[in-house]
Design a protein around this motif. Structure first.
Motif, PDB file in Angstrom:
ATOM      1  N   GLU B 195      68.652   9.622  19.125  1.00 55.75           N
ATOM      2  CA  GLU B 195      68.089   9.047  17.510  1.00 55.75           C
ATOM      3  C   GLU B 195      68.320   7.731  18.371  1.00 55.75           C
ATOM      4  OE1 GLU B 195      68.243   9.066  14.771  1.00 55.75           O
ATOM      5  OE2 GLU B 195      69.906  10.864  14.441  1.00 55.75           O
ATOM      6  N   THR B 196      67.419   7.299  17.612  1.00 60.31           N
ATOM      7  CA  THR B 196      67.446   5.467  17.555  1.00 60.31           C
ATOM      8  C   THR B 196      68.884   4.600  16.307  1.00 60.31           C
ATOM      9  OG1 THR B 196      65.034   5.695  18.233  1.00 60.31           O
ATOM     10  CG2 THR B 196      65.709   3.293  18.179  1.00 60.31           C
ATOM     11  N   ARG B 309      70.570   9.310  23.696  1.00 62.22           N
ATOM     12  CA  ARG B 309      70.956  10.852  23.938  1.00 62.22           C
ATOM     13  C   ARG B 309      72.007  11.404  24.138  1.00 62.22           C
ATOM     14  NH1 ARG B 309      66.429  13.664  27.549  1.00 62.22           N
ATOM     15  NH2 ARG B 309      67.212  11.940  29.293  1.00 62.22           N
ATOM     16  N   MET B 310      72.546  12.446  23.655  1.00 62.58           N
ATOM     17  CA  MET B 310      73.510  13.555  24.481  1.00 62.58           C
ATOM     18  C   MET B 310      73.073  14.603  24.224  1.00 62.58           C
ATOM     19  SD  MET B 310      77.457  12.312  22.371  1.00 62.58           S
ATOM     20  CE  MET B 310      77.668  11.068  22.767  1.00 62.58           C
ATOM     21  N   ASP B 393      78.247  13.302  16.159  1.00 64.84           N
ATOM     22  CA  ASP B 393      77.969  14.385  15.124  1.00 64.84           C
ATOM     23  C   ASP B 393      76.290  14.979  14.950  1.00 64.84           C
ATOM     24  OD1 ASP B 393      80.219  13.685  13.557  1.00 64.84           O
ATOM     25  OD2 ASP B 393      79.480  12.844  11.782  1.00 64.84           O
ATOM     26  N   LEU B 394      75.388  15.100  15.637  1.00 62.33           N
ATOM     27  CA  LEU B 394      74.254  15.249  15.474  1.00 62.33           C
ATOM     28  C   LEU B 394      74.415  16.489  15.950  1.00 62.33           C
ATOM     29  CD1 LEU B 394      71.351  12.582  15.934  1.00 62.33           C
ATOM     30  CD2 LEU B 394      71.383  13.905  14.230  1.00 62.33           C
ATOM     31  N   ALA B 397      76.384  19.279  14.392  1.00 59.96           N
ATOM     32  CA  ALA B 397      75.865  19.957  13.413  1.00 59.96           C
ATOM     33  C   ALA B 397      74.484  20.965  14.063  1.00 59.96           C
ATOM     34  CB  ALA B 397      75.061  18.839  12.800  1.00 59.96           C
ATOM     35  N   ARG B 398      73.841  20.781  15.096  1.00 65.32           N
ATOM     36  CA  ARG B 398      73.831  20.987  15.558  1.00 65.32           C
ATOM     37  C   ARG B 398      73.633  22.692  16.525  1.00 65.32           C
ATOM     38  NH1 ARG B 398      68.963  18.380  18.676  1.00 65.32           N
ATOM     39  NH2 ARG B 398      68.695  21.506  19.630  1.00 65.32           N
ATOM     40  N   LEU B 399      75.199  22.473  16.634  1.00 65.67           N
ATOM     41  CA  LEU B 399      75.679  23.323  16.874  1.00 65.67           C
ATOM     42  C   LEU B 399      76.640  23.846  16.000  1.00 65.67           C
ATOM     43  CD1 LEU B 399      76.300  21.866  20.555  1.00 65.67           C
ATOM     44  CD2 LEU B 399      75.068  24.202  19.712  1.00 65.67           C
TER      45      LEU B 399
END
Lengths: 168, 794
Positions: B195-196, B309-310, B393-394, B397-399
């Motif tokens: 994300e930016t 990035r994570m 949080d991203l 949500a993805r997982l």
């Protein structure tokens, strides 16, 4: 007095904190500069000088006004109350005590104006809700407290005045 | 906290004030309008200065015709940059520990070139501020507008204007960090999110503007400067250096300060000019910024673009993080703390609460023709927390992992300390697990999730946002001193026992409303053993207090408090020695409690302190030969075990988003934080609440908006939105207590925790509310326009 405007001056007489005051003022001087510079009542503060922040709120003929939006000449004949007068008379002592107990001030710069606004609310509405308190003081900017403690202190004072205890 | 020589910790001391919500003794006069802020002071022969400021973001100063201004009524002097440079030397905002950091010499008044719209270029001194302003309007400045470097994204482009050609380019500073096996971790990850994030430029908006009153007494050769400022000794040192004065000739006094938040800890050209003018004119000169000057010349803060990035394992374990931060700092690195610190903190703090060992970061700090940027409350933290918590949080949500659960799985466990984060920052003792558990309980998280689901079914979009964070407090010399900045990390406290049993405490930390003087009085009263009403605290005066750093970086309670504690213990010991001689008792068998010398074992009064004071001061002839009462003691403290005392905490926001208008309603906000020993619970809670609201301002409202040419578009309080009471929520605060073992009182700082975590919590809550609508915001402030754009509705 602003020397550059010496040719544009006017004599005014008003009652400030119950004392009769007569001065010659430059017509461009706003009320709070007059109170602060001429009368050395430095409890009223200037934050924006455009009527937004509320730091200069004083009482004129019983109504809370923005002292920076009113010229000193407009106060000719008026009764002006500042934080100094309201403090010395004891008129808002309970509110001040509640602010103190609840730490409803930090740097204290907004506090005189905030107290004048809060006192006006409590005079008009003895049982304000928290939302009503927040709405009424929403013209008084406080950078330090986040407002929560101020709302608490006003709410506590209102309850105490109604005889519901909990006064600070 | 450790036991003292009596075997008691301060919590055991009778009549301890520590841990009690004692009201601030110095607040009462503020409530009566009897505060003394700089603009309240009036000195004989005092003059006022107003400045001509550049209307252009970048301009060559060809000349200034001052004749008409000099002839205007009430004017005492008109001074240009070249004239002032003969009195005050320029400065460069660099520090040795930021390798490669560069900046250009900065003068009190610009000489050849103005580099931002609002930079002072000429000074007029007159009998009143109004007359000074009248005369400023008569100055005829011949300015040639130059091409300006405005957008930080373009600052390093080859065709962009280089603001300081001598420096070669617009890159002020760059830091690179690469720890562990970042590429491998990303390659092997089950999920990678990216994300930016944008964090807008905002500013402090202290209600009391910056203010300074300089009084040069040419007879005594003494400069007294009344200053709305956080660090009087730092200012004294800098005035000496740039005005060529010996230390003994300079006194800086900082009494009531109407808000500061890091704004009033930097060197401002117009303030240095005001002091120089007092020297030039041999009379007091006052400068009080008006609101326009505040907006255009107070330091701004933030203005970061961070690509993040994570990497996550399938079970939600964070494997690695990577960031690329870009920040614009205006045309100069601000003196003396520099404008590299915020980006440096972002690098240090991203990922701070979590266990991952792989981390790569790049931060670039660039010049631009905007108001200078520097340290403001919670330096770097809100950016790092927004990036970290947004990425977490991203990933959650993805997982399809609950946001609480993914944090529970990843925070550094409470029993794993001391520990070191991937960036290298060291933690003595944190309590992420306990804080998270307390937060979930306090907000009744499961019930709130159920309520959210029920309301969603009715088309009401509410969201819960979490933000775990660490906060830098109690900085050692590692912050500034090692880089060559003459900013004290140690503070001293001097106590004097007076004959009636009153204690005067003079201390180097300062008060701007946090309650510094109250907690010092609490600590001193407890340590000495006198009623708090008997303690008078003196702060903010370089002639009167021990040398110290002042109050910033959440250091007042932890560092000043410990100095006060050590001084109090020493004074009590000295008093008991004298009491022992008078009472013919072993001093160890005596104690001082509530202003009385008592038998330590039984608490029986042996002698009032006032009687001991009478004998010591007025009848020392009756004391045993060789016994000299020493009723003035000084003790100093500086943290040495760790560079910083990190605290931790977690916040949650509960918001409602109106998808038709983009408006966000803040419903509730919670914070659990751990600042170690809580000296005064109410003062700590109000620091947290005030800080949270400051963070909410950044998240939703506050932005210094510039057009493409570098003009500041909303520099009024009507146009720059700040949090007001009606929009703010009630805020619940709770604590976990992990005292630092680096000091006896065990207090860490609490001043910045609120501001550190609130923006991320609010932004995450907005995104939680927007998720069913397929929208996401990644920039602060998340204005209605930003939200409507995210929703594709405008």
């Amino acid at each position: 007095m602003d020397g550059a405007s010496m040719d544009r001056v006017r004599d005014v007489t008003l009652w400030v904190n119950g004392e009769r005051v007569s001065r010659r003022v430059a017509v461009r001087t706003h009320l709070v500069d007059f109170l602060r510079v001429e009368l050395e009542l430095t409890g009223s503060h200037l934050g924006c000088e455009q009527g937004v922040c509320g730091a200069c709120t004083v009482r004129v003929d019983g109504v809370a006004v923005r002292g920076c939006l009113m010229l000193a000449v407009q106060a000719d004949g008026a009764r002006v109350e500042t934080i100094e007068g309201l403090s010395d008379s004891g008129a808002i002592a309970d509110l001040q005590a509640a602010f103190h107990a609840r730490n409803a001030l930090q740097c204290g710069y907004c506090t005189p104006g905030m107290l004048v606004s809060a006192a006006e609310l409590l005079a008009a509405n003895p049982a304000p809700t928290r939302d009503e308190i927040r709405a009424h003081i929403s013209g008084n900017y406080c950078r330090c407290t986040g407002y929560h403690a101020i709302v608490d202190a006003i709410e506590t004072t209102a309850a105490a005045r109604r005889g519901e205890g909990g006064a600070a | 906290m450790s036991a003292d020589e009596t075997g008691l910790t301060f919590l055991d001391r009778p009549n301890s004030y520590i841990g009690r919500s004692v009201p601030r003794p110095n607040a009462r006069r503020l409530l009566q309008g009897r505060g003394i802020y700089v603009d309240d002071l009036k000195l004989p022969r005092m003059a006022h200065v107003a400045f001509l400021r550049s209307p252009y973001p970048h301009a060559r100063i060809r000349g200034i015709d001052t004749a008409a201004a000099k002839a205007a009524p009430g004017v005492f002097a008109v001074v240009t940059g070249a004239e002032m440079a003969r009195v005050c030397t320029p400065w460069v905002g660099v520090l040795g520990h930021f390798k490669g950091l560069k900046s250009a010499p900065q003068y009190p008044l610009a000489i050849d070139r103005a580099c931002w719209a609002g930079e002072a270029i000429c000074a007029v001194v007159a009998a009143s501020r109004a007359e000074a302003e009248d005369a400023v309007a008569l100055l005829a400045a011949d300015l040639e507008e130059l091409p300006a470097a405005v957008e930080m994204e373009r600052a390093l482009d080859p065709d962009e204007t280089v603001i300081h050609p001598d420096l070669g380019d617009n890159l002020a500073f760059e830091r690179l960090l690469d720890v562990g096996e970042v590429d491998a971790a990303f390659r092997d990850a089950a999920v990678v999110v990216e994300e930016t994030f944008q964090v807008g430029r905002h500013t402090g908006v202290c209600l009391e503007p910056r203010a300074i009153l300089a009084d040069w007494d040419a007879g005594e050769e003494k400069l007294t400067v009344h200053h709305s400022f956080q660090a009087p000794h730092m200012m004294q040192d800098i005035l000496c250096k740039h005005l060529g004065l010996p230390e003994a000739s300079v006194r800086v006094v900082c009494k009531d300060v109407g808000g500061s938040f890091g704004i009033k800890v930097h060197i401002y050209p117009d303030e240095m000019a005001t002091v120089a003018l007092s020297l030039m004119l041999k009379r007091p000169v006052k400068f009080v910024a008006d609101r326009l000057e505040s907006f255009t010349s107070d330091i701004h803060a933030r203005d970061h673009r961070v690509k993040g990035r994570m990497a996550f394992a399938a079970d939600g374990t964070i494997l690695a993080a990577e960031i690329d931060d870009l920040t614009g700092i205006g045309p100069y690195s601000v003196y003396p703390r520099t404008s590299a610190v915020e980006a440096n903190q972002v690098v240090n703090l991203v990922g701070g609460p979590y266990r991952h060992r792989n981390y790569r970061a790049r931060a670039r700090v660039v010049f631009q023709n905007k108001t200078p940027m520097c340290q403001y409350r919670a330096v770097g933290h809100p950016i790092a927390v927004m990036v970290t918590e947004g990425l977490v949080d991203l990933g959650a949500a993805r997982l399809d992992i609950d946001p609480v659960e993914i944090r529970r799985r990843n925070v550094i466990p409470d029993d794993a300390h001391p520990s070191t984060a991937a960036s290298g920052i060291r933690f003595e003792q944190l309590s992420h697990q306990a804080a998270l558990a307390r937060l979930v309980e306090m907000m009744d998280y499961p019930a709130l999730r159920a309520e959210q689901a029920a309301l969603r079914a009715r088309g009401i979009h509410r969201g819960i946002g979490l933000a775990t964070f660490v906060e830098i407090t109690n900085p050692s010399a590692a912050f500034y001193g090692v880089g060559g900045a003459r900013i004290s990390s140690q503070d001293g406290c001097t106590l004097r026992l007076n004959p009636q049993g009153g204690v005067v405490a003079a201390i180097g930390v300062t008060e701007q409303g946090q309650g510094t003087e109250a907690i010092v009085a609490q600590v001193v009263a407890t340590a000495v053993g006198v009623p708090m009403e008997q303690v008078r605290v003196v702060t903010g005066d370089t002639d009167a207090t021990p040398y110290g750093g002042g109050t910033w970086a959440s250091r007042g309670a932890g560092i000043g408090g410990e100095a006060a504690w050590q001084a109090g213990k020493a004074l009590r010991q000295n008093v008991l020695v004298v009491a022992g001689a008078i009472l013919q008792a072993d001093p160890a068998s005596l104690d001082l409690r509530g202003g009385r010398v008592v038998d330590a074992a039984t608490g029986t009064e042996r002698m009032p302190l006032a009687e001991l004071g009478r004998i010591a001061y007025f009848r020392p002839d009756t004391l045993p030969p060789g016994l000299q009462p020493e009723f003035v003691v000084t003790r100093h403290y500086v943290p040495k075990d760790y560079p910083f005392a990190f605290t931790n905490g977690v916040q949650a926001a509960w918001v409602e988003v109106d998808p038709d208008t983009g408006f966000v309603r803040l419903l509730r906000h919670w914070c659990v934080e751990d600042c170690g020993t809580v000296l005064n619970p109410q003062l700590v809670d109000e620091q947290i609440r005030g800080g949270i609201v400051q963070g909410i301002g950044a998240a939703l409202f506050e932005e210094c908006r510039y057009d493409r040419t570098g003009q500041f578009l909303n520099a009024t309080m009507a146009d720059y939105l700040v949090p007001m009471a009606a929009e703010m929520p009630d805020i619940a605060v709770a604590h976990v207590v992990s005292p630092t073992l680096s000091s006896e009182i065990g207090a860490k700082g609490a001043g910045e925790a609120g501001t550190a975590g609130a923006p991320a919590a609010v932004i995450n809550a907005i995104n939680d509310a927007l998720r069913p609508l397929g929208a996401r915001v990644t920039s602060q402030p998340a204005s209605p326009e930003v939200i409507l754009r995210a929703l594709g509705r405008v």
